[in-house]
Motif scaffolding. Structure first.
Motif, PDB file in Angstrom:
ATOM      1  N   ASP A  66       0.855  -1.183   0.000  1.00 44.05           N
ATOM      2  CA  ASP A  66       0.000   0.000   0.000  1.00 44.05           C
ATOM      3  C   ASP A  66       0.894   1.236   0.000  1.00 44.05           C
ATOM      4  OD1 ASP A  66      -1.748   2.074   0.459  1.00 44.05           O
ATOM      5  OD2 ASP A  66      -2.890   1.015   2.003  1.00 44.05           O
ATOM      6  N   PRO A  67       0.893   2.033  -1.065  1.00 39.81           N
ATOM      7  CA  PRO A  67       1.763   3.217  -1.139  1.00 39.81           C
ATOM      8  C   PRO A  67       1.582   4.171   0.035  1.00 39.81           C
ATOM      9  CG  PRO A  67       0.716   2.793  -3.252  1.00 39.81           C
ATOM     10  CD  PRO A  67       0.046   1.896  -2.262  1.00 39.81           C
ATOM     11  N   ALA A  68       0.406   4.175   0.627  1.00 37.56           N
ATOM     12  CA  ALA A  68       0.153   5.096   1.734  1.00 37.56           C
ATOM     13  C   ALA A  68       0.984   4.751   2.964  1.00 37.56           C
ATOM     14  CB  ALA A  68      -1.335   5.088   2.087  1.00 37.56           C
ATOM     15  N   ASN A  69       1.461   3.513   3.021  1.00 38.73           N
ATOM     16  CA  ASN A  69       2.219   3.077   4.194  1.00 38.73           C
ATOM     17  C   ASN A  69       3.719   3.310   4.060  1.00 38.73           C
ATOM     18  OD1 ASN A  69      -0.143   2.220   5.407  1.00 38.73           O
ATOM     19  ND2 ASN A  69       0.035   0.136   4.601  1.00 38.73           N
ATOM     20  N   GLY A  70       4.173   3.783   2.911  1.00 36.89           N
ATOM     21  CA  GLY A  70       5.595   4.049   2.731  1.00 36.89           C
ATOM     22  C   GLY A  70       6.391   2.785   2.465  1.00 36.89           C
ATOM     23  N   ASN A  71       7.605   2.757   2.939  1.00 38.84           N
ATOM     24  CA  ASN A  71       8.475   1.603   2.704  1.00 38.84           C
ATOM     25  C   ASN A  71       7.881   0.323   3.278  1.00 38.84           C
ATOM     26  OD1 ASN A  71      10.281   3.359   1.510  1.00 38.84           O
ATOM     27  ND2 ASN A  71      11.648   3.462   3.280  1.00 38.84           N
ATOM     28  N   THR A  72       8.323  -0.814   2.693  1.00 38.01           N
ATOM     29  CA  THR A  72       7.777  -2.102   3.104  1.00 38.01           C
ATOM     30  C   THR A  72       8.861  -3.166   3.001  1.00 38.01           C
ATOM     31  OG1 THR A  72       5.932  -3.642   2.746  1.00 38.01           O
ATOM     32  CG2 THR A  72       6.980  -2.715   0.778  1.00 38.01           C
ATOM     33  N   CYS A  73       8.488  -4.405   3.281  1.00 37.56           N
ATOM     34  CA  CYS A  73       9.428  -5.524   3.215  1.00 37.56           C
ATOM     35  C   CYS A  73       9.204  -6.325   1.940  1.00 37.56           C
ATOM     36  CB  CYS A  73       9.254  -6.458   4.415  1.00 37.56           C
ATOM     37  SG  CYS A  73       9.707  -5.762   6.000  1.00 37.56           S
ATOM     38  N   SER A  74      10.292  -6.711   1.302  1.00 36.83           N
ATOM     39  CA  SER A  74      10.253  -7.669   0.198  1.00 36.83           C
ATOM     40  C   SER A  74      11.374  -8.664   0.452  1.00 36.83           C
ATOM     41  CB  SER A  74      10.444  -6.983  -1.150  1.00 36.83           C
ATOM     42  OG  SER A  74      10.488  -7.952  -2.195  1.00 36.83           O
ATOM     43  N   GLY A  75      11.017  -9.869   0.863  1.00 40.10           N
ATOM     44  CA  GLY A  75      12.028 -10.838   1.253  1.00 40.10           C
ATOM     45  C   GLY A  75      12.794 -10.317   2.453  1.00 40.10           C
ATOM     46  N   ASP A  76      14.111 -10.306   2.355  1.00 40.27           N
ATOM     47  CA  ASP A  76      14.945  -9.822   3.449  1.00 40.27           C
ATOM     48  C   ASP A  76      15.483  -8.423   3.165  1.00 40.27           C
ATOM     49  OD1 ASP A  76      14.622 -12.098   4.985  1.00 40.27           O
ATOM     50  OD2 ASP A  76      16.301 -13.130   4.044  1.00 40.27           O
ATOM     51  N   SER A  77      14.711  -7.622   2.420  1.00 42.70           N
ATOM     52  CA  SER A  77      15.110  -6.254   2.104  1.00 42.70           C
ATOM     53  C   SER A  77      13.987  -5.277   2.417  1.00 42.70           C
ATOM     54  CB  SER A  77      15.480  -6.118   0.617  1.00 42.70           C
ATOM     55  OG  SER A  77      16.601  -6.907   0.290  1.00 42.70           O
ATOM     56  N   ILE A  78      14.369  -4.063   2.795  1.00 43.89           N
ATOM     57  CA  ILE A  78      13.423  -2.949   2.912  1.00 43.89           C
ATOM     58  C   ILE A  78      13.384  -2.245   1.561  1.00 43.89           C
ATOM     59  CG2 ILE A  78      12.906  -0.781   4.087  1.00 43.89           C
ATOM     60  CD1 ILE A  78      14.527  -1.828   6.474  1.00 43.89           C
ATOM     61  N   VAL A  79      12.190  -2.087   1.008  1.00 41.70           N
ATOM     62  CA  VAL A  79      12.048  -1.497  -0.325  1.00 41.70           C
ATOM     63  C   VAL A  79      11.017  -0.375  -0.286  1.00 41.70           C
ATOM     64  CG1 VAL A  79      12.659  -3.669  -1.458  1.00 41.70           C
ATOM     65  CG2 VAL A  79      10.247  -3.141  -1.042  1.00 41.70           C
ATOM     66  N   THR A  80      11.052   0.471  -1.315  1.00 45.22           N
ATOM     67  CA  THR A  80      10.007   1.478  -1.481  1.00 45.22           C
ATOM     68  C   THR A  80       8.767   0.830  -2.072  1.00 45.22           C
ATOM     69  OG1 THR A  80      10.783   2.055  -3.698  1.00 45.22           O
ATOM     70  CG2 THR A  80      11.733   3.281  -1.844  1.00 45.22           C
ATOM     71  N   CYS A  81       7.658   1.515  -1.945  1.00 50.07           N
ATOM     72  CA  CYS A  81       6.408   1.045  -2.559  1.00 50.07           C
ATOM     73  C   CYS A  81       6.000   2.036  -3.647  1.00 50.07           C
ATOM     74  CB  CYS A  81       5.314   0.938  -1.501  1.00 50.07           C
ATOM     75  SG  CYS A  81       3.752   0.252  -2.133  1.00 50.07           S
ATOM     76  N   ASN A  82       5.927   1.551  -4.888  1.00 45.24           N
ATOM     77  CA  ASN A  82       5.560   2.415  -6.007  1.00 45.24           C
ATOM     78  C   ASN A  82       4.107   2.871  -5.923  1.00 45.24           C
ATOM     79  OD1 ASN A  82       8.108   2.197  -7.233  1.00 45.24           O
ATOM     80  ND2 ASN A  82       7.534   0.251  -8.209  1.00 45.24           N
ATOM     81  N   PRO A  83       3.770   3.967  -6.599  1.00 44.69           N
ATOM     82  CA  PRO A  83       2.385   4.456  -6.567  1.00 44.69           C
ATOM     83  C   PRO A  83       1.357   3.430  -7.034  1.00 44.69           C
ATOM     84  CG  PRO A  83       3.839   6.151  -7.448  1.00 44.69           C
ATOM     85  CD  PRO A  83       4.670   4.904  -7.321  1.00 44.69           C
ATOM     86  N   ASP A  84       1.776   2.476  -7.909  1.00 46.20           N
ATOM     87  CA  ASP A  84       0.822   1.470  -8.380  1.00 46.20           C
ATOM     88  C   ASP A  84       0.762   0.255  -7.463  1.00 46.20           C
ATOM     89  OD1 ASP A  84       3.265   0.301  -8.867  1.00 46.20           O
ATOM     90  OD2 ASP A  84       2.926  -0.060 -11.017  1.00 46.20           O
ATOM     91  N   GLY A  85       1.436   0.329  -6.301  1.00 48.36           N
ATOM     92  CA  GLY A  85       1.360  -0.773  -5.351  1.00 48.36           C
ATOM     93  C   GLY A  85       2.330  -1.899  -5.627  1.00 48.36           C
ATOM     94  N   THR A  86       3.306  -1.691  -6.509  1.00 48.06           N
ATOM     95  CA  THR A  86       4.342  -2.698  -6.756  1.00 48.06           C
ATOM     96  C   THR A  86       5.600  -2.314  -5.977  1.00 48.06           C
ATOM     97  OG1 THR A  86       5.099  -1.528  -8.735  1.00 48.06           O
ATOM     98  CG2 THR A  86       3.439  -3.250  -9.035  1.00 48.06           C
ATOM     99  N   PHE A  87       6.465  -3.312  -5.761  1.00 43.62           N
ATOM    100  CA  PHE A  87       7.706  -3.050  -5.048  1.00 43.62           C
ATOM    101  C   PHE A  87       8.601  -2.130  -5.870  1.00 43.62           C
ATOM    102  CE2 PHE A  87       7.048  -7.439  -3.081  1.00 43.62           C
ATOM    103  CZ  PHE A  87       6.475  -6.910  -1.936  1.00 43.62           C
ATOM    104  N   GLY A  88       9.249  -1.190  -5.177  1.00 45.95           N
ATOM    105  CA  GLY A  88      10.169  -0.291  -5.832  1.00 45.95           C
ATOM    106  C   GLY A  88      11.618  -0.671  -5.560  1.00 45.95           C
ATOM    107  N   SER A  89      12.461   0.326  -5.410  1.00 40.04           N
ATOM    108  CA  SER A  89      13.899   0.092  -5.252  1.00 40.04           C
ATOM    109  C   SER A  89      14.220  -0.352  -3.822  1.00 40.04           C
ATOM    110  CB  SER A  89      14.671   1.368  -5.591  1.00 40.04           C
ATOM    111  OG  SER A  89      14.272   2.435  -4.744  1.00 40.04           O
TER     112      SER A  89
END
Length: 358
Positions: free
Chosen positions: A44-67
């Motif tokens: 959810d982009p409204a929540n800011g950064n999130t977890c993907s596996g064992d990394s902290i990543v950004t959340c893109n505006p379309d709800g996909t994982f970012g950098s």
């Protein structure tokens, strides 16, 4: 540890960590991400950064994982939150076992649950690239050998050699890697070692070291210090002196309860384990005796570690290599194994190993 005609080995201890719970299907996946995040595909982009596996990543505006913002290191995992953080999850392979190393550089795991059968599993032979002369006295001659060992929560062994160097050793391959530890830093030449959590149930830890001299048969070598290996702060911080033993310098083991213990071998009186105050080195409580008599005429190696509420003591005396067990809950002592083919001079267990069995 070991000496010219007396050797000592000790084990460090570890404690368990909760790795996860049940998923009833209504929550996101173990990362705190996935479909179902308010209709977004991953987050959810409204929540800011999130977890993907064992990394902290950004959340893109379309709800996909970012950098990737931060890749969590060895033995770490991404914990959801606002913001998400990297935490120690005790996920490294074999991090909940005891490990030992022999005078002949044999590196093995030791599983206390298999004590009645074959608890030792060979992993490999250490070939750590030592670069300095032996400083242990009396000097046994030859190339440097392992002297003491402990295991951290990331699944790395820290092996001290008789030349004062410390190497990291893989728990799966026995491969050696040099560390940034400076030999004899803070006046601590040779010593016993044990990792201890900073707080009960915590996931941060310090490496405690005790001794400091070059001759482990000198019982007055008893300085206590700590080293922040995870923060790469390798200069020992002094904490006072541990109690004086009858015949030998102590070895250490620690738990995830933020408790530190020392083992003292003795020839003519009972050897014992005592809890040690991490801030002062003073003894705490009543010691645990290993039976009612001493270990014999010569102690050639000793080691010890806690696991599941028991102390596992590895002692070679009068050429008899043994495993001895002391139950921390009631003080019961057992000579569990004799005439082992290994002269164990170092051992360790991480704070991911259980301190109490439910």
């Amino acid at each position: 540890m070991r000496t010219l005609w007396i050797g000592v080995v000790v084990l460090a201890a570890c404690s368990p960590a909760v790795k996860g719970g049940a998923d009833d299907g209504t929550n996101p996946d173990a990362n705190g991400s996935g479909s179902g995040s308010n209709g977004f595909p991953n987050c959810d982009p409204a929540n800011g950064n999130t977890c993907s596996g064992d990394s902290i990543v950004t959340c893109n505006p379309d709800g996909t994982f970012g950098s990737v913002v931060m890749a969590c290191g060895d033995g770490m995992t991404c914990a959801p939150g606002a913001p998400p953080t990297c935490t120690n999850a005790c996920t490294a392979d074999g991090v909940d076992l005891v490990y030992v190393v022999s005078e002949a550089n044999e590196f093995m795991s030791f599983d206390p649950r298999k004590l009645s059968g074959s608890p030792f599993t060979p992993i490999g032979t250490l070939t750590c690239p030592t670069t300095k002369p032996v400083i242990q006295t009396p000097n046994p001659g030859g190339a440097p050998n392992p002297f003491s060992m402990s295991i951290d929560r990331d699944g790395k062994a820290w092996v001290l050699y008789t030349d004062g160097e410390i190497f990291n050793v893989s728990l799966t391959t026995a491969a050696c890697t040099a560390t940034a530890y400076v030999p004899q830093a803070g006046g601590m030449k040779l010593f016993g070692m044990g990792f201890v959590t900073d707080t009960a149930g915590g996931d941060t830890e310090q490496l405690f070291i005790a001794g400091g001299g070059t001759d482990p048969s000198v019982a007055t070598n008893r300085k206590l210090a700590s080293v922040d290996t995870h923060g790469a702060m390798y200069t020992p911080v002094a904490h006072g002196n541990v109690p004086t033993g009858k015949d030998y310098a102590p070895e250490l083991t620690g738990t995830n309860e933020a408790r530190l213990f020392a083992f003292y071998p003795a020839l003519n009186v009972p050897s014992f384990v005592t809890e040690v105050d991490r801030t002062t080195g003073a003894a705490i409580g009543t010691p645990f005796n290993l039976g009612t008599s001493g270990l014999g005429t010569q102690v050639q190696a000793w080691a010890f570690a806690q696991w599941g509420g028991k102390f596992y003591v590895f002692v070679t005396s009068d050429n008899n290599s043994t495993v001895r067990v002391v139950d921390r809950s009631n003080g019961n002592y057992t000579l569990a194994k004799e005439n082992l083919p290994y002269k164990i001079v170092g051992a360790g267990v991480s704070t991911c190993a259980p301190s109490v069995l439910q």
